[in-house]
Write a protein that holds these residues in place. Structure first.
Motif, mmCIF file in Angstrom:
data_model
loop_
_atom_site.group_PDB
_atom_site.id
_atom_site.type_symbol
_atom_site.label_atom_id
_atom_site.label_comp_id
_atom_site.label_asym_id
_atom_site.label_seq_id
_atom_site.Cartn_x
_atom_site.Cartn_y
_atom_site.Cartn_z
ATOM 1 N N VAL A 51 47.135 36.366 45.261
ATOM 2 C CA VAL A 51 45.834 35.716 45.048
ATOM 3 C C VAL A 51 44.786 36.766 44.703
ATOM 4 O O VAL A 51 43.999 36.607 43.767
ATOM 5 C CB VAL A 51 45.407 34.913 46.300
ATOM 6 N N LYS A 52 44.762 37.857 45.460
ATOM 7 C CA LYS A 52 43.821 38.943 45.193
ATOM 8 C C LYS A 52 44.053 39.538 43.807
ATOM 9 O O LYS A 52 43.096 39.825 43.070
ATOM 10 C CB LYS A 52 43.951 40.019 46.265
ATOM 11 N N ASN A 78 42.593 37.111 41.207
ATOM 12 C CA ASN A 78 41.141 37.065 41.206
ATOM 13 C C ASN A 78 40.519 38.384 40.765
ATOM 14 O O ASN A 78 39.457 38.404 40.131
ATOM 15 C CB ASN A 78 40.627 36.649 42.582
ATOM 16 N N GLU A 118 42.123 41.706 51.107
ATOM 17 C CA GLU A 118 42.303 40.255 51.086
ATOM 18 C C GLU A 118 41.169 39.511 51.786
ATOM 19 O O GLU A 118 41.204 38.284 51.874
ATOM 20 C CB GLU A 118 43.630 39.887 51.758
ATOM 21 N N ASP A 178 37.210 31.444 48.521
ATOM 22 C CA ASP A 178 38.257 32.371 48.931
ATOM 23 C C ASP A 178 37.716 33.465 49.846
ATOM 24 O O ASP A 178 37.763 34.651 49.517
ATOM 25 C CB ASP A 178 38.948 32.984 47.715
ATOM 26 N N THR A 200 42.345 35.543 50.975
ATOM 27 C CA THR A 200 43.328 35.126 49.973
ATOM 28 C C THR A 200 44.053 33.860 50.396
ATOM 29 O O THR A 200 44.268 32.954 49.596
ATOM 30 C CB THR A 200 44.335 36.249 49.741
ATOM 31 N N GLU A 255 42.294 30.426 49.799
ATOM 32 C CA GLU A 255 42.303 29.844 48.465
ATOM 33 C C GLU A 255 43.452 28.848 48.323
ATOM 34 O O GLU A 255 43.299 27.775 47.732
ATOM 35 C CB GLU A 255 42.421 30.921 47.391
ATOM 36 N N TRP A 286 42.612 25.601 50.161
ATOM 37 C CA TRP A 286 41.634 24.814 49.405
ATOM 38 C C TRP A 286 42.293 24.065 48.256
ATOM 39 O O TRP A 286 41.992 22.887 48.010
ATOM 40 C CB TRP A 286 40.549 25.729 48.834
ATOM 41 N N ASN A 323 39.091 29.931 40.419
ATOM 42 C CA ASN A 323 38.217 31.092 40.534
ATOM 43 C C ASN A 323 38.237 31.991 39.298
ATOM 44 O O ASN A 323 38.498 33.192 39.388
ATOM 45 C CB ASN A 323 38.547 31.902 41.799
ATOM 46 N N GLY A 375 35.893 34.927 42.053
ATOM 47 C CA GLY A 375 35.762 34.455 43.423
ATOM 48 C C GLY A 375 35.095 35.477 44.340
ATOM 49 O O GLY A 375 34.612 36.528 43.916
#
Length: 396
Positions: free
Chosen positions: A167-168, A171, A206, A296, A299, A302, A305, A335, A339
């Motif tokens: 996720v990081k 983004n 994160e 976020d 991480t 997110e 969500w 994002n 984010g």
């Protein structure tokens, strides 16, 4: 009467650690939004300020603070504090004034100058304050909440540390293309996992930082926008509902509401309820969403969500992430701004900044981070502690 209002101007002060007064960040954003709208400050009939409680008395009366700094003009004014949803509450206030026919043009503005480190309670020892209690009795700084949510996700769906790190990575790639982002450097899963652990299983990279920054919007009635020949982005739905959580199910004090909700889930989780109400008001469904800005703070959040707002079924967020479907160019970009992973928290500004980003995406003005095939429907969501939260639907 239409319940839609127009977004005709957006403005931001870049996020960072600038060491200046928050008012200057808000003024920068407000003036940029006015210029984009082609309006003068004296055209504004209502100022909705989002409060920053860590910047003294001017921060508690942000609406009046910004109105004074721009020059007293006789505009109506309000100030809103709703933790991380402060900006959305300010948008809701401005929308209500416009829909009530009390104003045609509103400025919504929020800015922050945040201290380093974990956010701490404001005002010294306050044993009747749930924010103070969670620090003193629970030892629960914000990263602890994020870590508990991550562990819960691992237990429920088999999520891995590599998933959270990815996720990081996504983004950070988006944020590298955003001139307003604080962190503009791509990274790798290995770099994320090599950063120090803050609250297991979450690493330093994160968890969002605390930042300085500002954001602003110019909102108008649809009649005003049409009279000027504009075809603006519309706020079609806005939800700031509180949780529907049965306190009789489990007896925990209010400062533990977030923890309690993970023990005994309501019929529909709070985040899902926020989104459902906004979808219903806008007359759209999750399948209609082309792009999303979600909150976020970490991480792992997110991924939660994405599921709670209906972008995928529970437990499926990781598969979308791994397949690249939540990146720019994927089926449902999440994002695209980068984010909070790329911005950090400037608390009163962040919900407003989400709308700035989505407005630019829906009008094809996001430059190198533009979502392909200019999207038509978007959602922004965030949550503050103790029952504050928001979901906003934008359409073209």
């Amino acid at each position: 009467m239409s319940r839609e209002i127009a977004v005709v101007g957006t403005g931001m002060h870049p996020w960072g650690k600038w060491g200046k007064n928050f008012v200057g960040y808000g003024l920068h954003a407000a003036r940029e939004a006015l210029a984009e709208a082609g309006l003068e400050w004296t055209d504004v009939q209502y100022v909705a300020g989002a409060d920053t409680i860590r910047n003294g008395y001017p921060g508690f009366i942000a609406g009046a603070t910004f109105a004074q700094a721009l020059g007293w003009s006789g505009a109506r004014v309000s100030s809103s504090y709703a933790a991380c949803a402060s900006g959305a509450q300010a948008i809701a206030n401005a929308r209500a004034q416009i829909l009530a026919g009390l104003a045609d043009v509103a400025l919504v503005v929020g800015a922050d100058a945040a201290p380093k480190g974990f956010f701490a309670p404001v005002g010294g020892d306050r044993p009747d304050d749930p924010d103070w209690l969670r620090f003193r009795l629970l030892g629960a700084t914000n990263p602890l909440y994020f870590a508990l949510a991550a562990r819960r996700r691992m237990a429920l769906y088999g999520s891995t540390s590599e998933d959270f790190a990815l996720v990081k990575v996504k983004n950070a790639k988006h944020g590298a293309a955003n001139p307003n982002a604080r962190y503009r450097k791509e990274t790798s899963v290995a770099e994320v996992l090599d950063s120090p652990i803050v609250a297991s299983p979450l690493h330093l990279m994160e968890i969002c930082a605390t930042s300085d920054g500002g954001a602003a919007l110019i909102l108008t009635s649809m009649e005003f926008a049409r009279a000027r020949g504009l075809n603006p982005v519309r706020i079609a739905g806005l939800s700031t509902v509180t949780p529907t959580f049965p306190k009789t199910v489990i007896d925990l004090p209010d400062f533990a509401t977030d923890a309690a909700m993970t023990v005994a889930e309501p019929a529909r989780p709070f985040r899902a309820d926020l989104a459902h109400t906004a979808y219903e008001e806008a007359g759209v469904a999750p399948a209609d969403i082309s792009v999303a800005e979600v909150y976020d703070l970490s991480t792992a959040l997110e991924l939660d969500w994405m599921e709670d707002i209906g972008l995928c079924a529970p437990g499926e967020a990781e598969s979308l992430l791994r397949a690249g479907e939540t990146a720019i160019g994927g089926r449902i970009p999440v994002n695209p701004s980068g984010g909070l992973a790329s911005f950090g928290e400037a608390v009163p500004a962040q919900a407003i900044a989400q709308i700035c980003e989505l407005t630019r995406q829906l009008t094809g003005r996001a430059e190198s981070r533009q979502v392909p095939s200019t999207p038509t429907t978007a959602i922004a969501v965030n949550q503050g502690l103790f029952g504050h939260g928001s979901a906003t639907i934008l359409t073209t």
